[in-house]
Enzyme design. Structure first.
Site, PDB file in Angstrom:
ATOM      1  N   LYS A 274      34.508  -6.311  10.793  1.00 25.50           N
ATOM      2  CA  LYS A 274      35.230  -6.068  12.050  1.00 25.50           C
ATOM      3  C   LYS A 274      34.283  -6.289  13.238  1.00 25.50           C
ATOM      4  O   LYS A 274      33.393  -7.136  13.146  1.00 25.50           O
ATOM      5  CB  LYS A 274      35.878  -4.678  12.030  1.00 25.50           C
ATOM      6  CG  LYS A 274      36.754  -4.505  10.775  1.00 25.50           C
ATOM      7  CD  LYS A 274      37.656  -3.303  10.818  1.00 25.50           C
ATOM      8  CE  LYS A 274      38.486  -3.256   9.525  1.00 25.50           C
ATOM      9  NZ  LYS A 274      39.419  -2.137   9.489  1.00 25.50           N
TER      10      LYS A 274
ATOM     11  N   GLU B 182      45.126  -5.350  12.165  1.00 26.24           N
ATOM     12  CA  GLU B 182      44.630  -5.151  13.532  1.00 26.24           C
ATOM     13  C   GLU B 182      44.976  -6.352  14.413  1.00 26.24           C
ATOM     14  O   GLU B 182      45.246  -6.204  15.608  1.00 26.24           O
ATOM     15  CB  GLU B 182      43.110  -4.878  13.500  1.00 26.24           C
ATOM     16  CG  GLU B 182      42.825  -3.465  12.995  1.00 26.24           C
ATOM     17  CD  GLU B 182      41.531  -3.299  12.214  1.00 26.24           C
ATOM     18  OE1 GLU B 182      40.626  -4.136  12.333  1.00 26.24           O
ATOM     19  OE2 GLU B 182      41.453  -2.309  11.447  1.00 26.24           O
TER      20      GLU B 182
ATOM     21  N   ASN C  77      34.858  -6.714   5.355  1.00 20.93           N
ATOM     22  CA  ASN C  77      35.303  -7.077   6.700  1.00 20.93           C
ATOM     23  C   ASN C  77      34.511  -6.234   7.686  1.00 20.93           C
ATOM     24  O   ASN C  77      34.783  -5.044   7.852  1.00 20.93           O
ATOM     25  CB  ASN C  77      36.814  -6.810   6.815  1.00 20.93           C
ATOM     26  CG  ASN C  77      37.345  -7.057   8.218  1.00 20.93           C
ATOM     27  OD1 ASN C  77      36.614  -7.544   9.083  1.00 20.93           O
ATOM     28  ND2 ASN C  77      38.613  -6.729   8.440  1.00 20.93           N
TER      29      ASN C  77
ATOM     30  N   SER D 101      40.474   2.220   3.284  1.00 22.75           N
ATOM     31  CA  SER D 101      39.619   3.347   2.907  1.00 22.75           C
ATOM     32  C   SER D 101      39.076   3.260   1.482  1.00 22.75           C
ATOM     33  O   SER D 101      38.966   4.269   0.789  1.00 22.75           O
ATOM     34  CB  SER D 101      40.353   4.672   3.122  1.00 22.75           C
ATOM     35  OG  SER D 101      40.679   4.836   4.499  1.00 22.75           O
TER      36      SER D 101
ATOM     37  N   GLU E  78      46.950  -4.326   2.341  1.00 19.50           N
ATOM     38  CA  GLU E  78      46.306  -3.253   3.100  1.00 19.50           C
ATOM     39  C   GLU E  78      47.373  -2.409   3.784  1.00 19.50           C
ATOM     40  O   GLU E  78      47.844  -2.772   4.884  1.00 19.50           O
ATOM     41  CB  GLU E  78      45.377  -3.841   4.166  1.00 19.50           C
ATOM     42  CG  GLU E  78      44.245  -4.690   3.619  1.00 19.50           C
ATOM     43  CD  GLU E  78      43.068  -4.756   4.596  1.00 19.50           C
ATOM     44  OE1 GLU E  78      41.986  -4.322   4.195  1.00 19.50           O
ATOM     45  OE2 GLU E  78      43.236  -5.198   5.736  1.00 19.50           O
TER      46      GLU E  78
ATOM     47  N   GLY F 289      41.014   2.766   7.755  1.00 25.80           N
ATOM     48  CA  GLY F 289      40.144   3.533   8.636  1.00 25.80           C
ATOM     49  C   GLY F 289      40.546   4.993   8.792  1.00 25.80           C
ATOM     50  O   GLY F 289      40.057   5.685   9.679  1.00 25.80           O
TER      51      GLY F 289
ATOM     52  N   HIS G  46      45.295  -9.965   9.461  1.00 27.13           N
ATOM     53  CA  HIS G  46      44.870  -8.563   9.362  1.00 27.13           C
ATOM     54  C   HIS G  46      45.775  -7.686  10.239  1.00 27.13           C
ATOM     55  O   HIS G  46      46.192  -8.117  11.321  1.00 27.13           O
ATOM     56  CB  HIS G  46      43.411  -8.430   9.802  1.00 27.13           C
ATOM     57  CG  HIS G  46      42.836  -7.098   9.440  1.00 27.13           C
ATOM     58  ND1 HIS G  46      43.052  -5.974  10.210  1.00 27.13           N
ATOM     59  CD2 HIS G  46      42.108  -6.689   8.378  1.00 27.13           C
ATOM     60  CE1 HIS G  46      42.458  -4.941   9.640  1.00 27.13           C
ATOM     61  NE2 HIS G  46      41.879  -5.340   8.523  1.00 27.13           N
TER      62      HIS G  46
HETATM   63  P1  13P Z   1      38.626   0.571   6.011  1.00 27.26           P
HETATM   64  O1  13P Z   1      37.952   0.270   4.689  1.00 27.26           O
HETATM   65  O2  13P Z   1      37.659   0.987   7.068  1.00 27.26           O
HETATM   66  O3  13P Z   1      39.780   1.480   5.845  1.00 27.26           O
HETATM   67  O4  13P Z   1      39.208  -0.845   6.532  1.00 27.26           O
HETATM   68  C1  13P Z   1      39.967  -1.614   5.680  1.00 27.26           C
HETATM   69  C2  13P Z   1      40.222  -2.920   6.305  1.00 27.26           C
HETATM   70  O5  13P Z   1      40.935  -3.016   7.298  1.00 27.26           O
HETATM   71  C3  13P Z   1      39.584  -4.090   5.725  1.00 27.26           C
HETATM   72  O6  13P Z   1      40.111  -5.274   6.258  1.00 27.26           O
END
Ligand code: 13P
Length: 248
Positions: free
Chosen positions: A11, A98, A9, A212, A166, A172, A96
Site C-alpha cells: 500500500k 481501496e 501489498n 487481516s 478480500e 485492516g 483493490h
Molecule cells: P490487511 O492485511 O492489512 O488487512 O490488508 C489486506 C489487503 O488489503 C491486501 O491487499
C-alpha cells in the site's frame, strides 16, 4: 495440485530506505530453505526500480499496486503497463477495494485495466470482495458474481490471472473471515469460474484470500482446499511476519 502464492501489498508505505531494509531482510529469511509458497511483493511505484535490483537472483517476484489502461499520453499522475514492465513488474494488483471505494473505480474501469495488463504481458491480481453491509444483506454471492462477470468480461482465459478474495470488512480491521467463511466464498468463486471457463482453467487458477492475514491465522486459512494463498497488507511490512505467512 496448486502451489500457494503469497503476495504482499505494501500500500502507501515504505520510502527507498525502508524498501532496501525490508527486501534485504526478506531475502535473508528466504535464503535458508526453499519457501513453502511463491512470493510476490507489491511496493509503491517509487520503490519499484530499487526493488527490481534487490530481487534479482532471488525467488521474490515483483508487482505493482495499480496502473492506467491507456498506452501513454496526457494522463497526469498515472502509470502505464509498459512503465511497470520496464521496472521489472510481472504482476499488478487491480480492483483493490481501496481503489474501488476511495478512488471510485468501477467494474468497467477495472475490466479495461485487466485487458491492458494482459495484452502488455502483466499478470493481474484481480481483487473482489463484499462490504460488511453487503454481507449483512446476504448479497455476498451476488456482489462476487457481478464483480467477476464484469471484471472478466471479454477475457478468454484465466491463465495469467490471480484472483484475490478480500472481504472489505476484513481489510485492516484485525477481523479475519473464519476459514469456513472464506472457504465458502472461494469455493463459490471456483464454481462460478468453472461455469465461465471450464473445469481445467478453474481448477488451475490461484484464488488468494486477503483481509487481516497474520502469522497466527495464516495456516488455518491456507490449509483450506480452495484457498491458494494470501494477499497480505499490514503483516507484509515486517519481514518476520511476512516470512511466517509464506512458510505458514
Ligand atoms: P490487511 O492485511 O492489512 O488487512 O490488508 C489486506 C489487503 O488489503 C491486501 O491487499
Amino acid at each position: 495440485m496448486r502451489r500457494k502464492v503469497v503476495a504482499g501489498n505494501w500500500k502507501m508505505n515504505n520510502d527507498i530506505n525502508a524498501t532496501v531494509d525490508l527486501i534485504s531482510a526478506l531475502k535473508a529469511g528466504l535464503k535458508s530453505s526453499e519457501p513453502k509458497s511463491d512470493v510476490i511483493i507489491c511496493p509503491p511505484f517509487t520503490s519499484l526500480e530499487t526493488a527490481k535490483e534487490l530481487v534479482k537472483n532471488s525467488n521474490i517476484k515483483l508487482g505493482a499496486q495499480n496502473m492506467h489502461f491507456e498506452e501513454n499520453g496526457a494522463f497526469t499522475g498515472e502509470i502505464s503497463a509498459a512503465m511497470l514492465r520496464s521496472t521489472g513488474c510481472e504482476y499488478v494488483i487491480l480492483g483493490h477495494s481501496e481503489r474501488r471505494t476511495i478512488f471510485q473505480e468501477s467494474d468497467e474501469l477495472i475490466n479495461k485495466k485487466i485487458k491492458k495488463a494482459l495484452s502488455s504481458g502483466l499478470k493481474p491480481i484481480f481483487c473482489i470482495g463484499e462490504t460488511l453491509e453487503e454481507r449483512e444483506s446476504s448479497i455476498t454471492f451476488d456482489v462476487i458474481t457481478r464483480q467477476i462477470q464484469k471484471g472478466l468480461e471479454g477475457i478468454s482465459s484465466l491463465e495469467s490471472i490471480i484472483i484475490a478474495y478480500e472481504p472489505v470488512w476484513a481489510i485492516g480491521t484485525g477481523k479475519t473471515a473464519s476459514p469456513a467463511q472464506a472457504e465458502e466464498v472461494h469455493s463459490f468463486i471456483r464454481n462460478l469460474l468453472t461455469k465461465m471457463y471450464g473445469e481445467k482453467e478453474a481448477q488451475s487458477v490461484i484464488i488468494q484470500y486477503g483481509g487481516s492475514v497474520k502469522a497466527d491465522n495464516a495456516s488455518e486459512l491456507l490449509n483450506m482446499p480452495n484457498i491458494d494463498g494470501a494477499l497480505v497488507g499490514g503483516a507484509c511490512l515486517k519481514a518476520d511476519s511476512f516470512l511466517a505467512i509464506i512458510n505458514y
